[in-house]
Structures are given as C-alpha cells and as structure tokens.
Design an enzyme around this catalytic site. Structure first.
Site, mmCIF file in Angstrom:
data_model
loop_
_atom_site.group_PDB
_atom_site.id
_atom_site.type_symbol
_atom_site.label_atom_id
_atom_site.label_comp_id
_atom_site.label_asym_id
_atom_site.label_seq_id
_atom_site.Cartn_x
_atom_site.Cartn_y
_atom_site.Cartn_z
ATOM 1 C CG ASP A 32 -0.128 -19.160 5.635
ATOM 2 O OD1 ASP A 32 -0.536 -18.015 5.374
ATOM 3 O OD2 ASP A 32 -0.541 -20.183 5.036
ATOM 4 C CE LYS A 37 0.604 -18.223 1.581
ATOM 5 N NZ LYS A 37 -0.779 -17.695 1.803
ATOM 6 C CG PHE A 154 -8.888 1.268 5.612
ATOM 7 C CD1 PHE A 154 -10.196 1.051 5.218
ATOM 8 C CD2 PHE A 154 -8.638 1.516 6.960
ATOM 9 C CE1 PHE A 154 -11.233 1.089 6.131
ATOM 10 C CE2 PHE A 154 -9.669 1.556 7.883
ATOM 11 C CZ PHE A 154 -10.975 1.334 7.472
ATOM 12 N NE ARG A 156 -3.375 3.950 -0.960
ATOM 13 C CZ ARG A 156 -2.610 5.000 -1.233
ATOM 14 N NH1 ARG A 156 -2.894 5.788 -2.251
ATOM 15 N NH2 ARG A 156 -1.541 5.266 -0.481
ATOM 16 C CG PHE A 254 -10.944 6.487 -7.066
ATOM 17 C CD1 PHE A 254 -10.776 5.136 -7.316
ATOM 18 C CD2 PHE A 254 -10.247 7.057 -6.014
ATOM 19 C CE1 PHE A 254 -9.930 4.366 -6.533
ATOM 20 C CE2 PHE A 254 -9.391 6.292 -5.227
ATOM 21 C CZ PHE A 254 -9.242 4.946 -5.495
ATOM 22 C CG LEU A 255 -13.919 11.835 -10.769
ATOM 23 C CD1 LEU A 255 -14.165 13.331 -10.746
ATOM 24 C CD2 LEU A 255 -15.227 11.091 -11.021
ATOM 25 C CB ALA A 257 -13.715 7.315 -18.270
ATOM 26 C CB CYS A 265 -10.575 -5.345 -2.412
ATOM 27 S SG CYS A 265 -9.288 -6.029 -1.347
ATOM 28 C CE LYS A 329 -3.325 -0.399 -7.389
ATOM 29 N NZ LYS A 329 -3.599 0.157 -6.036
#
Length: 441
Positions: A32, A37, A154, A156, A254-255, A257, A265, A329
């Site tokens: 880095d 860091k 990918f 999360r 992911f349904l 509301a 991202c 999240k």
C-alpha cells in the site's frame, strides 16, 4: 516451487484477499502507498470492521507470536516486483466527482508503478471493478513477458472472509493457457471443494461484476417500487414478496422492501455501467438502470416524509428523532452512501434533533456527519424521542425489548425502514408501528 503472491492495495478487498491467500498456504506480500495502513496491517490490525478478518491476519502476519509468518506488508514497489509470481491489483475504483463514470486513476497508477519492476513471466491479475475494455487497454501498459488476467471480486461486506475462502464462483478472464494454469494453481483449494471455475475472455470477465450488481439493484428497486404501489392500493409488500418469492424463477433473496441499497459498490457500479454503455454506443440497453437508481434514491426521501407525517406533518424543528443504524448494511462499519445516514442527515438539515446509534459504524458516521447527535446504546438513542427510525437491520435491533424502550421514549412511534422488526411484538408493547409498503395497522 510454490507461487509467491502480491496484493496491491490493502483496503477492504486487498486486506481480505491477502489474508485469504496466506490461509490457502501461499507466501504473500501486500503493498500500500499509505505507510500508516501498512504499519497497522503489520500489527495484524485492520482499519475497518469485517468479521473474522483481524483473526485471520493475526494467524498469518509475520512477527506475530504463533503466526504462520506467510504474510508481510510493504510500501516498496521494488520489493513487490522482485517477490511476486502473481500480482493481484485490488485498488479502489470510485465514481468520478460530478459524473457517473468510474475513476480509473488508482488502477492506472498501480499499473504504471508495477510495470517497470515486474519480473518476466509474472502474471498481473486485476480484481478491481472496472469499465469493460479496461483490461485490453491495461495490457499495453505491461512489458513484454508479463501477462494480464482479470479475476473480478464478489465479496459481500460482513461475509468477505467466507466469500474469499469459499467463493460461490471464480471467474477468470485470460488471454493464454498459461494464465489459466497459474490461476487454477492459486485457487486449487476452493476449486477442489466445489467452487465453479469459469474461464472467459477479458470483456466478459469485466462485465460479470457489474452485471451481477445491476441485477441485484434491479431486484431491490423492483420490490421497493411494489412497496409504493402497495401503499397506494392498501396492500402489504411483505406478504407480496413472500408470495412471489416462492416462485423458483424469482427466489426470496433481495425482496425485502425498505429504504434501498447503498454502500461503496452497487450505486457507483450501476452508474459506471450506464456511463460505459453510453461510450460503447449501447446506452439504450441500460436505460432501465436510471429508473432503478431513481427508485432507490426516492426511498430515502420517502422515509423522511414518513417521519414528518408521524410528527404531525409539519416542521422537524424542535422534534427529537432517534435513528437506529448508520451503516449501509449490518455486520459492517461502512457508511459510504448509507441510506440510513442520508435520512438522518436530511432530517437534521431540516431542523430535527437527530440522535444516532449503530453497533459498529459510529466512528465513521461521526466523520461524515459530525453535527448529528450520537448515543452509546439504542436505549440512550430513543430516550425522549418523538419518533424512532429503524434504518439498518442489525441483529441487535431485532432483539431489542420494545417494552424496555417504550418506558423511556417520548412518543412510542416506530418507523421500520427495513421491514425487519416484528410488528405484533412492538404493537403489543404499546408502540405505533409503521413500515414502508405495509398497512398502518
């Protein structure tokens, strides 16, 4: 002879990838350009909250008692070039200021610094999310004898360690059999455990991440659009989502509301995808993403209006508003483009006295919105509040005792911006419960 791996850029993606490569048995050198860091990581500590990552670092960082010693960090490009057989580029690709397009300056800078020092025969592997066509351009930046592959990530947030060690798929864009062979060697363990290994060309590999994020964003905005229709028609979006989720072609994930998606991202990726499609002359193919983005951003304003209604429909001035959640999240301390913090900020700017509590995101939230109030617990946040907003679905909030909170709140009115709390439980404890896309009672 075992491959030696370098990881360039040690943010959220890079630090996780470096630790995971060491866990898979490789000698790893992380680079880095920020000395602070590197110093922090060399102590086995991380500048962000990610479950399991610090433990994994301490298991492998050289110099820590009992570690494997397979993982080190540096600021030296020369050391990286001399060390590495495979170089993973994991730097950030943020949205450009004032436009939708992706800012490639960090990627370009990494390639410019690596190219002069990389050994002949080395493989450079891009993991950053980039506009399609970038790999073909970046190949030109590398010297003869140094190959390029593209291997999108990918991860999360909250599950990054699991997603790296046990990926649901590994995608590699390659231009030669040798590159494919080297990457099969790198990922031999997860492949042996059953992770699919998908080999593509450069453009397809670059498109996979943005395509996946665009699909997820569309699914989230679809159910949020249905929540708007349910509110107008008197329907219940939770029951609607349950009913359509049983269809295997649609699925339940992911349904839920709520106030929509955020983070580092999805929002910037779908905007960069639209911008790149325009450059390629395929802009009409992605015009639907503008509405996906629009629905998503509209949810934040709708939650502000629901809060205003709950307070009698007038001004926020002098009203005390408790906000449960600051991160975009749960299981993360990331507040980048956080819907929760955006709603809190909007209400504050309109005169509300906003107090926020989040299990992990308080420090980062304070940096973004230092003028908001912050509490040390959910109980302290709701004390004396005229309305309570639940905006990030942490388990801690699902396990709150509504009866305990009702004893300290000013007015027991709860707006559930994530449709994650039990309305029966809260109403039984004396709360007026309201959620997006659901009947008022």
């Amino acid at each position: 002879m075992a491959l030696k791996i370098t990881v360039i850029g040690t943010g959220y993606l890079g630090a996780t990838h470096a630790a995971a490569m060491a866990e898979l048995g490789f000698e790893v050198l992380g680079l880095d350009v920020v000395p602070e860091k590197v110093e922090l990581l060399s102590q086995g500590r991380v500048p962000m909250y990610e479950p399991g990552l610090e433990d994994l670092l301490q298991k492998h960082v050289a110099g820590i008692e009992g570690s494997s010693g397979r993982l080190r960090f540096t600021t030296s490009w020369e050391e990286v070039g001399a060390f590495g057989d495979v170089h993973f580029v994991c730097v950030n690709t943020p949205q450009k200021h004032g436009e939708y397009a992706c800012d490639m300056s960090y990627v370009d800078s990494a390639f410019a610094s690596l190219a002069p020092v990389a050994r002949e025969g080395a493989l450079v592997v891009g993991k950053s999310t980039v506009p399609v066509g970038s790999a073909a351009r970046l190949t030109e930046a590398l010297p003869e004898g140094v190959e390029l592959a593209w291997n999108p990530e990918f991860l999360r947030e909250g599950f990054a360690v699991q997603d790296t060690l046990h990926p649901d798929r590994i995608v590699v864009g390659v231009a030669s059999e040798r590159s494919e062979k080297l990457l099969r060697e790198v990922y031999a363990t997860p492949v042996s455990e059953g992770s699919p290994f998908v080999v593509t060309d450069f453009p397809t590999a670059e498109l996979v991440k943005t395509s996946a994020n665009s699909f997820l964003a569309t699914k989230i905005s679809f159910i949020n659009a249905m929540a708007e229709v349910c509110e107008a028609a008197g329907g219940d979006v939770v029951k609607l989502a349950e009913a359509i989720g049983y269809d295997e072609r649609i699925g339940k994930k992911f349904l839920r509301a709520g106030i929509g998606f955020g983070g580092g991202c999805l929002p910037k990726d779908i905007r960069a995808f639209m911008a790149r499609a325009g450059e390629l002359g395929a802009d009409q193919a992605l015009t639907f993403l503008r509405e996906v983005d629009s629905i998503n951003m509209r949810r934040r304003g709708h939650m502000v209006e629901l809060a205003r209604e709950a307070l009698g429909g007038g001004s926020f001035l002098g009203k005390r508003v408790a906000v449960l959640g600051a991160t975009f999240k749960p299981d993360s301390d990331d507040v980048r483009d956080s819907p929760a913090l955006n709603v809190a900020g909007q209400i504050h700017l309109q005169g509300g006295q906003v107090t926020v509590y989040d299990p992990k995101g308080m420090g980062n939230a304070r940096q973004v919105f230092p003028t908001l109030g912050y509490a040390e617990s959910a109980l302290d946040a709701v004390r004396g509040a005229d309305v309570v907003l639940h905006l990030t679905e942490w388990r801690e909030f699902r396990e709150l005792d509504p009866a305990e909170l009702v004893s300290v709140v000013g007015r027991p009115v709860l707006l559930d911006g994530r449709n994650a709390l039990d309305p029966v439980l809260w109403r039984a404890a004396g709360w007026t419960y309201r959620a997006m896309g659901r009947p008022a009672a």
